[in-house]
Each structure stands twice: as structure tokens, then as C-alpha cells.
Design a protein around this motif. Structure first.
Motif, PDB file in Angstrom:
ATOM      1  N   GLU A 108     -46.977 -27.501  20.080  1.00 31.48           N
ATOM      2  CA  GLU A 108     -46.133 -26.314  19.970  1.00 31.48           C
ATOM      3  C   GLU A 108     -44.662 -26.713  20.067  1.00 31.48           C
ATOM      4  N   PRO A 109     -43.842 -26.287  19.113  1.00 27.69           N
ATOM      5  CA  PRO A 109     -42.414 -26.614  19.171  1.00 27.69           C
ATOM      6  C   PRO A 109     -41.722 -25.850  20.287  1.00 27.69           C
ATOM      7  N   SER A 119     -36.803 -21.213  13.681  1.00 30.51           N
ATOM      8  CA  SER A 119     -36.280 -22.396  13.005  1.00 30.51           C
ATOM      9  C   SER A 119     -36.193 -22.169  11.501  1.00 30.51           C
ATOM     10  N   ALA A 120     -37.219 -21.534  10.932  1.00 22.77           N
ATOM     11  CA  ALA A 120     -37.206 -21.243   9.491  1.00 22.77           C
ATOM     12  C   ALA A 120     -36.056 -20.313   9.136  1.00 22.77           C
ATOM     13  N   LYS A 161     -51.133 -22.387   7.623  1.00 21.01           N
ATOM     14  CA  LYS A 161     -52.116 -22.942   8.552  1.00 21.01           C
ATOM     15  C   LYS A 161     -53.524 -22.570   8.096  1.00 21.01           C
ATOM     16  N   ASP A 165     -41.427 -21.618  15.320  1.00 24.36           N
ATOM     17  CA  ASP A 165     -41.319 -21.948  13.897  1.00 24.36           C
ATOM     18  C   ASP A 165     -40.544 -20.886  13.117  1.00 24.36           C
ATOM     19  N   GLU A 166     -40.814 -19.623  13.410  1.00 24.18           N
ATOM     20  CA  GLU A 166     -40.177 -18.541  12.659  1.00 24.18           C
ATOM     21  C   GLU A 166     -38.663 -18.553  12.853  1.00 24.18           C
ATOM     22  N   LYS A 195     -50.783 -26.633  11.066  1.00 26.09           N
ATOM     23  CA  LYS A 195     -49.474 -25.983  11.115  1.00 26.09           C
ATOM     24  C   LYS A 195     -49.005 -25.719   9.694  1.00 26.09           C
ATOM     25  N   LYS A 253     -32.170 -28.753   7.169  1.00 23.01           N
ATOM     26  CA  LYS A 253     -32.960 -29.052   8.370  1.00 23.01           C
ATOM     27  C   LYS A 253     -32.189 -30.003   9.285  1.00 23.01           C
ATOM     28  N   GLN A 310     -41.103 -28.892  13.044  1.00 23.25           N
ATOM     29  CA  GLN A 310     -41.409 -28.103  11.851  1.00 23.25           C
ATOM     30  C   GLN A 310     -41.417 -29.013  10.620  1.00 23.25           C
ATOM     31  N   TYR A 341     -40.881 -29.425   6.561  1.00 22.95           N
ATOM     32  CA  TYR A 341     -40.218 -28.836   5.390  1.00 22.95           C
ATOM     33  C   TYR A 341     -40.354 -29.780   4.199  1.00 22.95           C
TER      34      TYR A 341
END
Length: 358
Positions: free
Chosen positions: A63-64, A71-72, A30, A68-69, A17, A135, A125, A127
Motif C-alpha cells: 500500500e502506498p 497521486s493520479a 486491478k 493512488d487516486e 494494482k 511523475k 504507483q 505509470y
């Protein structure tokens, strides 16, 4: 894939990840192969664990629940709002634009929660350490939203909860950094100053015309407790707004399960027990129950140590017994590799998870 403590990482391992920087950009992608230099850099950035590729766990996908995108994007928007507030001269037009972006984030996260409301939620995720505050605010917001949806709150209330949660710690901008980042115990005077972040945050948010006043109260009251032992006003029971009661649960859980400079992260189950020890006294019982029923205590891919001394990886969760996941054992108590086999901890009641590698 499996989650591995940075301490156990070795050159040649490949990331399963991506790792994100404070502004939401991919720091390490990744499939990147780890080297001694990269491992050292990750340690310097405060990263404590990574997901690695492992042929023994190729079928395990962590998998969240929230992509991820997304959350970022959310963490970066929160960061920009914090940084704009820290500037001497306020640009109200730019602030309002960012609040609209945060509302767009809410809409996207809200859709994900509705689509997955019968799935236990997991935020995994990774960070760098300098993203911790942003976060934390994001994750508290998602946790609070999940509780609100579980309890059947209408969308407008969920929106107010989300906006207040995403910025609940903005008052920490007014606390000296040497106090916020102090690795040791705070003096009574320093702790008193930290407590003021609730008032500072409320004052910041209530002056923003584009920000709901009830959302601002989350910043003010999220450290209040039912028995009056909280701060800043030592409110009790119904004197505390329901939004703040919900966020208090999410805030404490996320703080306890996060590694800080002055302490290790607690086991998720231990953090939940800590919260339940205050049920009805510090925390509203119905919010605790909604939270416990919706949150993954042991994310898939997490490397754990069992009471038998064996090491294993969580491969699935039992929704009826979230503290007793299904694990795949890959190492015996002497540290020797074994042919992997799975153990359902909801049936093997004498075996406990004693340590997680984060």
C-alpha cells in the motif's frame, strides 16, 4: 502481491494494482488477467514492472503512503500545467485555476504526510513511460515535502517547496524533444542546452503572478551544488536557497532510481550511497539524513535477488535499518521453487540484496 519485472511476466498472471496512463486514468485495472498482447503493449508503453497476485504472498500488501487516486490526480494536474504552458497563446485564467488545483493537491498530500510522519514513505504507483516527467516532478515534490516536515518547517514553507518542486522541470518544455529523449550520450552542445532548462523554468514561473517567487527559484537552482560544480550559475554554499538544496537531493534520488531509455534504474541503496558520497560537498548533510530516515529503500512487494543467488520478496521494512528489510525467499540459486521462508536481513548480515526487478 508482489512486484514483478515485465520480463518475468507470463500470460495468466493477474494484476494486483492498477496501471495509470499519462492523464491519470486507469489504463489496466486491478484483477486484469495478462495476455501476450497486453504484456507486449505494456512494454511498448515503457512499463517495466507490475504488481501481480501470488498465492505465496497473499498477505503482502504494497500500500502506498499516498493513496493512488490522489497521486493520479496530482500527476494529471502537473501534466495539464505543462501542456498549457506549451501552448502558443497563454490562458492566464486557466493557468491560475490549475495552480489552485495544484495547491489543493498540496493540501491533500500535506495531510497524508502529517498523518504518516512516523511511517517510512513509499511511492509505488505505476505509470506509462510518457508520464515520466510529470511523475518525476510529483515524486520529487513529495520527497521534498517529507524532508521539510521531518525538519519541522512551517506549513507555508512546505507549500512553497511543494509548488516549486511540482514544476521544477517545466523549463524542459523549451528544450528540443530530440535532445530530451535522446537515448545515447549528449554532445557538449546538447548538454549545454539541457542545462538551460533551469533558467527557462525560472523565467516561466517568475512571470506568473499567482506563483510564489521563492518557489520559482527551485526551478532555477535545483542543479546547483554546494561546491560550485552545479549549474546554471555555479553557486556555492549559502548562495543556494535552502529549498533548492532539499529539492536537489530528491531530484537526484528519483532520477537515479528511475529507468530511462539510456540506462537501467539503480538500486535504491546504491542511489543513496551515491548521494552520500557527495555529502557536505555537493549535498547538504542534514537534508540527506532527513531524506534517508523517511524513505523506504525497498518497497514491500519488491522482488529482489540476494547475494546467495536466491530470489525473494520484501515483506516488511526495518525502520532502524532501512537498507536491511525482511524478505521471503521463494526460489533457490538454481531457480527452483522452495517452500517460502522469511529472512531478516538486519540479522543475516552476510546476505546482501544484489539486484531488484524493476
Amino acid at each position: 502481491m508482489r512486484m514483478v519485472s515485465l520480463y518475468h511476466c507470463r500470460p495468466g498472471m493477474r494484476l494486483a494494482k492498477s496501471i495509470f496512463s499519462v492523464d491519470g486514468r486507469v489504463l489496466l485495472a486491478k484483477d486484469m488477467e495478462l495476455t501476450d498482447t497486453l504484456i507486449r503493449k505494456l512494454e511498448e508503453c515503457g512499463v517495466t514492472y507490475v504488481y501481480i497476485q501470488d498465492p505465496l504472498f497473499d498477505d503482502v500488501q504494497a500500500e502506498p503512503t499516498i493513496p493512488d487516486e490522489l497521486s493520479a490526480q496530482a500527476v494529471n494536474t502537473i501534466r495539464q500545467l505543462f501542456q498549457m504552458q506549451a501552448q502558443t497563446f497563454q490562458n492566464h485564467i486557466a493557468w491560475n485555476k490549475l495552480v489552485r488545483e495544484l495547491e489543493n493537491v498540496f493540501e491533500s498530500v500535506y495531510r497524508e504526510i502529517l498523518q504518516n510522519q512516523h511511517t517510512m514513505f513509499c511511492l509505488n504507483q505505476i505509470y506509462t513511460y510518457d508520464a515520466y516527467l510529470y511523475k518525476h516532478c510529483y515524486q520529487v515534490g513529495v520527497y521534498a515535502m517529507v524532508m521539510a516536515v521531518q525538519l519541522g518547517f512551517p506549513k507555508e514553507k512546505v507549500r512553497e517547496i511543494a509548488l516549486g518542486s511540482f514544476l521544477h522541470d517545466i523549463g524542459k518544455l523549451c528544450i528540443p524533444r530530440e535532445i530530451i529523449n535522446k537515448p545515447g550520450r549528449l554532445t557538449p552542445q546538447e548538454y549545454e542546452e539541457v542545462q538551460r532548462h533551469t533558467v527557462y523554468g525560472y523565467d516561466i514561473l517568475r512571470q506568473k503572478r499567482s506563483f510564489p517567487l521563492l518557489s520559482a527559484h527551485i526551478a532555477l537552482q535545483h542543479h546547483e551544488r554546494l561546491d560550485g560544480s552545479g549549474y546554471p550559475r555555479k553557486l556555492k554554499g549559502d548562495e543556494i536557497h535552502e529549498y533548492a538544496k532539499m529539492v536537489a537531493v530528491a531530484d537526484v534520488y528519483d532520477a537515479l532510481t528511475s529507468r530511462r531509455s539510456y540506462r537501467k534504474a539503480l538500486l535504491p541503496s546504491v542511489a543513496m550511497e551515491w548521494l552520500y558520497a557527495g555529502s557536505g560537498r555537493q549535498f547538504e548533510t542534514r537534508y540527506l539524513a532527513a531524506f534517508r530516515n523517511a524513505i523506504v529503500l525497498y518497497p514491500v512487494g519488491l522482488t529482489v535477488k540476494l547475494s546467495t543467488g536466491e530470489r525473494a520478496v520484501v515483506v516488511d521494512n526495518n525502520t532502524s535499518a532501512p537498507q536491511r528489510p525482511i524478505v521471503r525467499i521463494f526460489e533457490d540459486a538454481e531457480g527452483r521453487a522452495v517452500v517460502p521462508y522469511e529472512l531478516d536481513l538486519s540479522k543475516a548480515l552476510t546476505v546482501q540484496i544484489t539486484q531488484v526487478e524493476i
